[in-house]
Design an enzyme around this catalytic site. Structure first.
Site, PDB file in Angstrom:
ATOM      1  CE  LYS A 162      46.474  36.068  42.112  1.00 15.01           C
ATOM      2  NZ  LYS A 162      47.550  36.762  42.846  1.00 15.01           N
ATOM      3  CB  SER A 237      45.338  39.160  44.582  1.00 19.26           C
ATOM      4  OG  SER A 237      46.661  38.768  44.254  1.00 19.26           O
ATOM      5  CB  SER A 261      48.954  38.411  46.559  1.00 18.44           C
ATOM      6  OG  SER A 261      48.620  39.772  46.510  1.00 18.44           O
TER       7      SER A 261
END
Length: 609
Positions: A162, A237, A261
Site C-alpha cells: 500500500k 483506504s 481500510s
C-alpha cells in the site's frame, strides 16, 4: 476570492462612497474604513497565496504521475507463456509449486508484473512500480533456492504494498500531493520482515486522499475502480491492494486499517483481509496523513495487516509479521509469538460462533443478511455451534463516531493537506464536521422533529469536544467494551459473525454519503478486536431494492444499492483481542463450510494466444 466579510463590505462600499465618507469624517475613515480595507486586503493576499499553493501542488502531482507513467510505459517486460495459469494461483499454491521446482520465482514475478501493468489501464490501481528490481531479485531468489539457501516461507513470492507503507527510495504519499518526491530512507519494519522471509515487493498501490474515505481517489494517481464493475468503488483506504489482488495482479498484499481500510476493500472486491489486534503487527515506518506525519489520536489506533485471495495466504503472512524479528525491530510490537498450532487445527476443531444481523445503527441490506444466514447454516452443517447474539452493537459505533470526530472540523486532515484542495467527495463530510456549535442543536432538533432520529444524533455527536467530554466518550466506550467481553465470555464464543459493511460496493464518488454503512467495521476498531473478511456469495438481482428507516442516509443507500447485482458479498469474522490465530481459524472454518469461490473479474486474465 472575496468570500470573507471584508470582501462583502468592499462590494457594498464603492470607491466613490468611501472617498465621500473620508472627506466628511476623516477620523471615522481611519477608525473604521481603513481597518476594513486592511482586512479585505489580507484576505485577498491569503486567497492568492492559497491558489498559488494549490497550483504548485497540482503541478507536483502531475509531474509525479507523468514520472510513474513514463517508467511504466518504458518497461518492456519479458514474455511469460504461463501467465494465465500463474496469476490464478494463490500465494500458498505458488510457493508450493516453486518449492517443487515446477515454477521459478522469475516466472512468477514476471507474470505478476505483466498482470499489474495490464490491469493499470482499466483499474487505475497502481501508485509506483519496481518491476526491474523485482525481476532482478527473483533471479537471485532462484539462485539461492538452487544453492539450498531459503530465506523464509515467502521465498521468491512477489508482494504488493500500500502507498502508505515505507519502501526505501519510494514515496509514501497517503494520497497527498505534498508527499511527492519525498522518498523514504529505509523500509518499514513490515517490508523488512517480508524481504527477510524471501518475498519480493514489486508494486505499490493506490489510496484515497488522506486515507479517510472507503474509496480510492487522489490528484496524483487518480481513481481506482472495482474489478467487478468499473462504475463502482474498490473501497478504501487499502483499495488499490484489493482491486489488484482480486483481478489477479498480485498474490499477496499489505494494507492498514483504522476504520475498515483492509476489510472494506476486501469485502467490496471479493477477497480476504485481516485487521489484527493493534500492536500485534508493526506500524513502524508507516506514514500518517497529518502535518509532519504526527497524530495524537491514539484511542483508536491503526494497524497493518495482510490481504489475499484465501485464508491460508493470510496465515502465511501473519507467521512472518508476528515473529521474534518483528519485536526486535520494533519494541512497540507485542512479544507474543504466532501460535501456529492453533491454525493447524483447521478442519478438525469445532468452534462456537455467535452472530448478529443488524447492528442497530445502519440497516443491513438484504444480500448482506442472506450472506450471514447462509454462512450460519453452512457452519452448522459442518458441525460448528452457532448462536444468535442479542446486544446493542450501536453503542460501539457511536463510541467510534464520538472519538474520531473529537478534534472538530477535520482539522488534522486539512492541516495534513498542506494547502492542497480537499477532494470534492469530502464535501458532505467536511460541511457536517464544520457546522457551527450554535447551529448543531437547532439542526439536530429539527431532524428529530422530522422523524430522522439517526441523523439528529449524528449531527449532535459528530462534533468537536472538550477534553472533559472526550474523556467521557472514551470512558463510555471502554465500559461498553467490557460489557461485550463479559457477554462474549459468558457465552463461551470463539468468534462472532456479522456483516463487513451494510451495502455492497458503492457507486464511484458516493462513499461520503454511504459512509455510515461502514458501522460494522468501525465498531471493531473502536474496541481493538481482530477481525477479518471472507467472501461467501454475490448480490442477486432481486436484492437490489433497499429498505431502511426514513432519513437521508437510507435514501443514499437506496441509490447506491441499485445496479449492485453480481457484486461480491462476504461476512466479517471477529475474535477477542490477542486471539488473532483463533480469528483466522474461524475464517478458515467459514471458507471451508461455504466452499464458494467468486468468479474471475472480466479483465483478470490476458487474452489467449
Amino acid at each position: 476570492d472575496f468570500r470573507g466579510c471584508g470582501g462583502r463590505i468592499l462590494r457594498i462600499l464603492d470607491m466613490n462612497s468611501m472617498l465621500t465618507l473620508i472627506k466628511k469624517n476623516p477620523k471615522l475613515a481611519l477608525g473604521v474604513v481603513l481597518p476594513l480595507i486592511l482586512v479585505a486586503l489580507r484576505r485577498v493576499i491569503n486567497s492568492l497565496r492559497a491558489l498559488a499553493r494549490q497550483k504548485e501542488l497540482k503541478e507536483l502531482a502531475d509531474e509525479k504521475r507523468r514520472h510513474r507513467d513514463a517508467i511504466l510505459e518504458a518497461m518492456d517486460l519479458p514474455e511469460c507463456k504461463r501467465e494465465r495459469e500463474i496469476v490464478q494461483m494463490t500465494a500458498t499454491e505458488l510457493l508450493s509449486r516453486m518449492e517443487s521446482g515446477d515454477l521459478s520465482s522469475l516466472e512468477v514475478t514476471i507474470a505478476f508484473c505483466r498482470a499489474a501493468k495490464r490491469l493499470q489501464g482499466s483499474l487505475v490501481c497502481l501508485a509506483e512500480t519496481d518491476f526491474e528490481t523485482a525481476i532482478a531479485m527473483a533471479k537471485q531468489r532462484d539462485i539461492e533456492r538452487k544453492e539450498g539457501k531459503i530465506r523464509g516461507i515467502l521465498h521468491g513470492l512477489p508482494v504488493s504494498i500500500k502507498d502508505q507503507i515505507d519502501m526505501k527510495e519510494f514515496d509514501s504519499t497517503c494520497g497527498l500531493s505534498c508527499r511527492c518526491f519525498k522518498p523514504a530512507h529505509e523500509d518499514a519494519v513490515l517490508v523488512k520482515l517480508l524481504r527477510d522471509a524471501g518475498a519480493i515487493p514489486f508494486v505499490r498501490t493506490n489510496v484515497p486522499q488522506c486515507l479517510f474515505l472507503p474509496e480510492c481517489f487522489n490528484a496524483i494517481w487518480g481513481e481506482t475502480k472495482n474489478p467487478f464493475n468499473l462504475e463502482r468503488t474498490c473501497g478504501g483506504s487499502s483499495g488499490g491492494e484489493a482491486a489488484l489482488i482480486a483481478a489477479r495482479g498480485s498474490p499477496l498484499g499489505m494494507g492498514s486499517d483504522i476504520g475498515g481500510s483492509i476489510r472494506g476493500p476486501a469485502f467490496f472486491c471479493g477477497i480476504c483481509g485481516l485487521k489484527p489486534t493493534p500492536g500485534r503487527t508493526s506500524y513502524k515506518g508507516i506514514a500518517v496523513p497529518r502535518l509532519n506525519g504526527i497524530s495524537g489520536q491514539k484511542i483508536i489506533p491503526p494497524v497493518s495487516g495482510p490481504m489475499a485471495r484465501c485464508v491460508d495466504d493470510l496465515n502465511l503472512a501473519m507467521e512472518v509479521l508476528v515473529s521474534e524479528k518483528a519485536f526486535k525491530a520494533d519494541c512497540l510490537v507485542s512479544p507474543i509469538p504466532w501460535d501456529k498450532s492453533i491454525y493447524e487445527k483447521k478442519g478438525s476443531k469445532k468452534l462456537k460462533f455467535g452472530y448478529f444481523i443488524q447492528d442497530g445503527y445502519f440497516d443491513l441490506c438484504s444480500a448482506g443478511e442472506r450472506a450471514i444466514r447462509e454462512t450460519v447454516e453452512a457452519l452448522r452443517k459442518d458441525g460448528h455451534e452457532v448462536l444468535e447474539v442479542k446486544w446493542d452493537f450501536s453503542k460501539l459505533v457511536w463510541g467510534f463516531v464520538k472519538c474520531m470526530s473529537a478534534e472538530g472540523g477535520m482539522r488534522g486532515f486539512i492541516e495534513g493537506l498542506e494547502g492542497e484542495k480537499l477532494h470534492p467527495t469530502y464535501s458532505f463530510i467536511y460541511h457536517m464536521a464544520n457546522l457551527p456549535g450554535w447551529v448543531r442543536p437547532i439542526v439536530s432538533t429539527a431532524m428529530g422533529l422530522l422523524g430522522k432520529a439517526r441523523v439528529a444524533k449524528l449531527v449532535k455527536e459528530a462534533r468537536a469536544r472538550t477534553t472533559y467530554d472526550y474523556w467521557g466518550a472514551v470512558g463510555e466506550l471502554d465500559f461498553n467494551k467490557k460489557q461485550l467481553i463479559k457477554l462474549w465470555t459468558e457465552m463461551g464464543l470463539d468468534a462472532m459473525i456479522c456483516a463487513p459493511i451494510g451495502l455492497p460496493a458503492f457507486p464511484n464518488q458516493q462513499s461520503a454519503k454511504c459512509m455510515q454503512s461502514c458501522s460494522y467495521t468501525f465498531m471493531w476498531n473502536a474496541v481493538k478486536f481482530p477481525a477479518g473478511v471472507v467472501p461467501v456469495t454475490q448480490v442477486k438481482p432481486e436484492e437490489e431494492p433497499y429498505e431502511g428507516r426514513p432519513d437521508p442516509i437510507t435514501e443514499a443507500a437506496k441509490i447506491a444499492n441499485k445496479g449492485s447485482a453480481g457484486l461480491p458479498m462476504g461476512v466479517q469474522i471477529v475474535s477477542l483481542p490477542w486471539r488473532d490465530e483463533l480469528c483466522l481459524l474461524a475464517m478458515k472454518a467459514v471458507e471451508d463450510a461455504v466452499k464458494w469461490r467468486i468468479p474471475l473479474p472480466p479483465m483478470a486474465l490476458p487474452e489467449e494466444d
